[in-house]
Design a protein around this motif. Structure first.
Motif, PDB file in Angstrom:
ATOM      1  N   LEU A 108       5.078  11.894   5.108  1.00 59.73           N
ATOM      2  CA  LEU A 108       6.423  10.382   4.120  1.00 59.73           C
ATOM      3  C   LEU A 108       6.260  10.175   5.735  1.00 59.73           C
ATOM      4  N   ASP A 109       6.670   8.873   5.135  1.00 63.87           N
ATOM      5  CA  ASP A 109       6.285   7.376   6.303  1.00 63.87           C
ATOM      6  C   ASP A 109       7.162   6.949   6.338  1.00 63.87           C
ATOM      7  N   LEU A 110       8.116   6.487   5.399  1.00 59.74           N
ATOM      8  CA  LEU A 110       8.903   5.407   4.854  1.00 59.74           C
ATOM      9  C   LEU A 110       9.974   5.890   4.387  1.00 59.74           C
ATOM     10  N   VAL A 111      11.167   5.481   4.363  1.00 61.55           N
ATOM     11  CA  VAL A 111      12.456   6.682   3.986  1.00 61.55           C
ATOM     12  C   VAL A 111      14.032   5.344   3.484  1.00 61.55           C
ATOM     13  N   TYR A 112      14.344   4.254   2.374  1.00 59.67           N
ATOM     14  CA  TYR A 112      15.221   3.897   1.980  1.00 59.67           C
ATOM     15  C   TYR A 112      16.145   5.068   1.289  1.00 59.67           C
ATOM     16  N   ARG A 113      17.497   4.048   2.179  1.00 55.78           N
ATOM     17  CA  ARG A 113      18.613   4.444   1.446  1.00 55.78           C
ATOM     18  C   ARG A 113      19.462   3.373   0.797  1.00 55.78           C
ATOM     19  N   VAL A 114      20.243   3.567   0.702  1.00 57.80           N
ATOM     20  CA  VAL A 114      19.917   2.428  -1.756  1.00 57.80           C
ATOM     21  C   VAL A 114      20.901   2.964  -2.428  1.00 57.80           C
ATOM     22  N   ILE A 115      21.719   1.758  -2.767  1.00 52.41           N
ATOM     23  CA  ILE A 115      22.830   2.257  -4.248  1.00 52.41           C
ATOM     24  C   ILE A 115      23.818   3.374  -3.436  1.00 52.41           C
ATOM     25  N   THR A 116      24.755   3.261  -2.252  1.00 51.86           N
ATOM     26  CA  THR A 116      25.502   4.010  -1.584  1.00 51.86           C
ATOM     27  C   THR A 116      26.478   3.894  -2.178  1.00 51.86           C
ATOM     28  N   ALA A 117      27.543   5.441  -1.845  1.00 53.52           N
ATOM     29  CA  ALA A 117      28.584   5.304  -2.209  1.00 53.52           C
ATOM     30  C   ALA A 117      29.559   6.447  -1.583  1.00 53.52           C
ATOM     31  N   GLY A 118      31.097   5.571  -0.668  1.00 54.29           N
ATOM     32  CA  GLY A 118      31.615   6.203   0.202  1.00 54.29           C
ATOM     33  C   GLY A 118      30.636   6.066   1.422  1.00 54.29           C
ATOM     34  N   GLY A 119      31.575   7.580   2.054  1.00 56.51           N
ATOM     35  CA  GLY A 119      30.522   7.550   3.581  1.00 56.51           C
ATOM     36  C   GLY A 119      30.773   6.830   4.662  1.00 56.51           C
ATOM     37  N   ASN A 120      31.698   5.404   4.616  1.00 56.62           N
ATOM     38  CA  ASN A 120      32.407   4.688   5.667  1.00 56.62           C
ATOM     39  C   ASN A 120      33.511   5.519   6.604  1.00 56.62           C
ATOM     40  N   TYR A 152      30.180  11.704   1.254  1.00 61.34           N
ATOM     41  CA  TYR A 152      29.323  10.690   0.502  1.00 61.34           C
ATOM     42  C   TYR A 152      27.731  10.790  -0.710  1.00 61.34           C
ATOM     43  N   SER A 153      27.539   9.949  -1.537  1.00 59.34           N
ATOM     44  CA  SER A 153      26.322  10.214  -1.766  1.00 59.34           C
ATOM     45  C   SER A 153      25.759   8.988  -1.693  1.00 59.34           C
ATOM     46  N   ALA A 154      24.203   9.671  -1.768  1.00 55.99           N
ATOM     47  CA  ALA A 154      23.278   7.542  -1.893  1.00 55.99           C
ATOM     48  C   ALA A 154      21.823   8.218  -2.882  1.00 55.99           C
ATOM     49  N   PHE A 155      21.177   7.196  -3.014  1.00 55.77           N
ATOM     50  CA  PHE A 155      19.823   7.524  -3.370  1.00 55.77           C
ATOM     51  C   PHE A 155      18.713   7.051  -1.790  1.00 55.77           C
ATOM     52  N   TYR A 156      17.685   7.826  -2.358  1.00 59.30           N
ATOM     53  CA  TYR A 156      16.745   8.094  -0.829  1.00 59.30           C
ATOM     54  C   TYR A 156      15.585   7.867  -1.251  1.00 59.30           C
ATOM     55  N   TRP A 157      15.102   6.666  -1.573  1.00 55.24           N
ATOM     56  CA  TRP A 157      13.080   6.682  -1.733  1.00 55.24           C
ATOM     57  C   TRP A 157      12.337   6.827  -0.840  1.00 55.24           C
ATOM     58  N   PHE A 158      11.203   7.839  -1.002  1.00 57.01           N
ATOM     59  CA  PHE A 158      10.230   8.654   0.290  1.00 57.01           C
ATOM     60  C   PHE A 158       8.727   8.215  -0.351  1.00 57.01           C
ATOM     61  N   TYR A 159       8.145   7.352   0.694  1.00 56.97           N
ATOM     62  CA  TYR A 159       7.213   6.446   0.399  1.00 56.97           C
ATOM     63  C   TYR A 159       6.200   7.587   2.083  1.00 56.97           C
ATOM     64  N   SER A 160       4.648   6.902   1.491  1.00 56.80           N
ATOM     65  CA  SER A 160       3.780   7.833   2.331  1.00 56.80           C
ATOM     66  C   SER A 160       2.755   5.760   2.250  1.00 56.80           C
ATOM     67  N   LEU A 161       2.563   6.331   3.594  1.00 60.45           N
ATOM     68  CA  LEU A 161       1.280   5.051   4.212  1.00 60.45           C
ATOM     69  C   LEU A 161       0.418   4.932   3.820  1.00 60.45           C
ATOM     70  N   SER A 162      -0.456   6.054   4.000  1.00 58.02           N
ATOM     71  CA  SER A 162      -2.081   6.796   3.555  1.00 58.02           C
ATOM     72  C   SER A 162      -2.484   7.750   2.574  1.00 58.02           C
ATOM     73  N   THR A 183       0.792  -1.890  -0.196  1.00 58.36           N
ATOM     74  CA  THR A 183       0.121   0.252  -0.195  1.00 58.36           C
ATOM     75  C   THR A 183       0.954   1.086   0.473  1.00 58.36           C
ATOM     76  N   ALA A 184       2.146   0.895  -0.312  1.00 61.75           N
ATOM     77  CA  ALA A 184       3.442   2.476  -0.239  1.00 61.75           C
ATOM     78  C   ALA A 184       2.588   2.853  -1.144  1.00 61.75           C
ATOM     79  N   VAL A 185       3.538   4.546  -1.444  1.00 60.60           N
ATOM     80  CA  VAL A 185       2.654   5.581  -2.389  1.00 60.60           C
ATOM     81  C   VAL A 185       4.043   5.823  -2.389  1.00 60.60           C
ATOM     82  N   LEU A 186       4.989   6.006  -3.769  1.00 60.10           N
ATOM     83  CA  LEU A 186       6.054   6.197  -3.796  1.00 60.10           C
ATOM     84  C   LEU A 186       5.849   7.415  -4.303  1.00 60.10           C
ATOM     85  N   LYS A 187       6.689   8.451  -3.092  1.00 59.90           N
ATOM     86  CA  LYS A 187       6.535  10.392  -3.111  1.00 59.90           C
ATOM     87  C   LYS A 187       7.435  10.981  -4.282  1.00 59.90           C
ATOM     88  N   LYS A 188       9.025  10.657  -3.930  1.00 61.81           N
ATOM     89  CA  LYS A 188       9.999  11.460  -5.259  1.00 61.81           C
ATOM     90  C   LYS A 188      11.199  10.184  -4.352  1.00 61.81           C
TER      91      LYS A 188
END
Length: 257
Positions: free
Chosen positions: A219-231, A247-257, A54-59
């Motif tokens: 927004l209710d849920l965020v994913y950090r993926v395809i990371t580069a650097g930062g350790n 560092y850089s990374a993708f962030y996927w933002f979701y709404s659950l409502s 049911t999550a809706v991808l916002k950005k």
């Protein structure tokens, strides 16, 4: 050491600029003609949990900035995380198959974090740029789009930082959405992930859930993926110190409502 770094950056910039890319013409993800973006997989034995049906991808954004760490002693096993500072850029319209996107395959899209990390200036106000010491009273420059490869224009979306309670905050100021979140799960970055200019490796992938602090908006849920650097660096190397790693990374933002 400096000259070698400049040589690597110049070589990677040449590769990025050689690709023929133009400014995207669409920013919508609601059209029926737009493909449904699929959250990437690490390909390893550990994955971050998938979003609920049911999550809706916002950005989808690329965050580019600094991961911050501290070591109290040289014998400390690992550096303690002190949060992050990053500017968020809206790459939703660049997802492969989206009308108007100049990126035709997943490989080009996934390479955006590496492109940012190696060819785009860190969007941070520095007290000491060579040592990555940010101006903590005014860390971010005026909002501006990113330009990669000379002709790929990526809109500014907002900022990522840790608030007064050290809670991760994502402020998507251009669209009025916010996420106040905490780590729910993580997975190691895949083997072969970009180790970054500091050579320390890619930070883990994360699933971040709403913090319950009442500071999120839409927004209710965020994913950090395809990371580069930062350790972090080893405390045995840095000794007692507070420091930052690009560092850089993708962030996927979701709404659950």
């Amino acid at each position: 050491m400096v000259s070698a770094k400049i040589f690597v950056l110049a070589a990677l910039a040449t590769v990025a600029c050689a690709k023929s890319r133009c400014k995207p013409t669409s920013t919508s993800i609601s059209s029926a003609s737009v493909p449904t973006p699929t959250l990437p997989s690490t390909g390893g034995s550990k994955e971050v949990p998938a979003p609920p049906p049911t999550a809706v991808l916002k950005k989808i954004a690329v965050g580019h900035g600094l991961q911050n760490y501290t070591c109290t002693t040289a014998s400390q096993p690992t550096a303690a995380a002190l949060g992050a500072l990053a500017v968020l850029y809206d790459v939703t319209a660049l997802y492969p198959g989206t009308p108007g996107s100049p990126l035709k395959d997943q490989e080009d899209f996934d390479a955006l974090t590496t492109d940012f990390l190696w060819t785009h200036d860190l969007p941070i106000n520095f007290v000491d740029a060579a040592a990555y010491v940010a101006d903590t009273t005014n860390p971010f420059p005026a909002p501006a789009e990113a330009v990669l490869g000379g002709n790929l224009h990526i809109p500014f979306l907002g900022h990522h930082y840790f608030d007064f309670e050290a809670i991760p905050m994502f402020d998507l100021s251009t669209i009025g959405l916010k996420a106040s979140v905490g780590k729910n799960d993580s997975a190691p970055a895949p083997a072969g992930a970009d180790v970054g200019p500091s050579g320390t490796g890619a930070v883990a992938w994360l699933q971040l859930k709403e913090s319950g602090k009442g500071r999120s908006v839409g927004l209710d849920l965020v994913y950090r993926v395809i990371t580069a650097g930062g350790n972090p660096e080893s405390c045995a190397v840095t000794g007692p110190a507070t420091y930052s790693i690009p560092y850089s990374a993708f962030y996927w933002f979701y709404s659950l409502s």
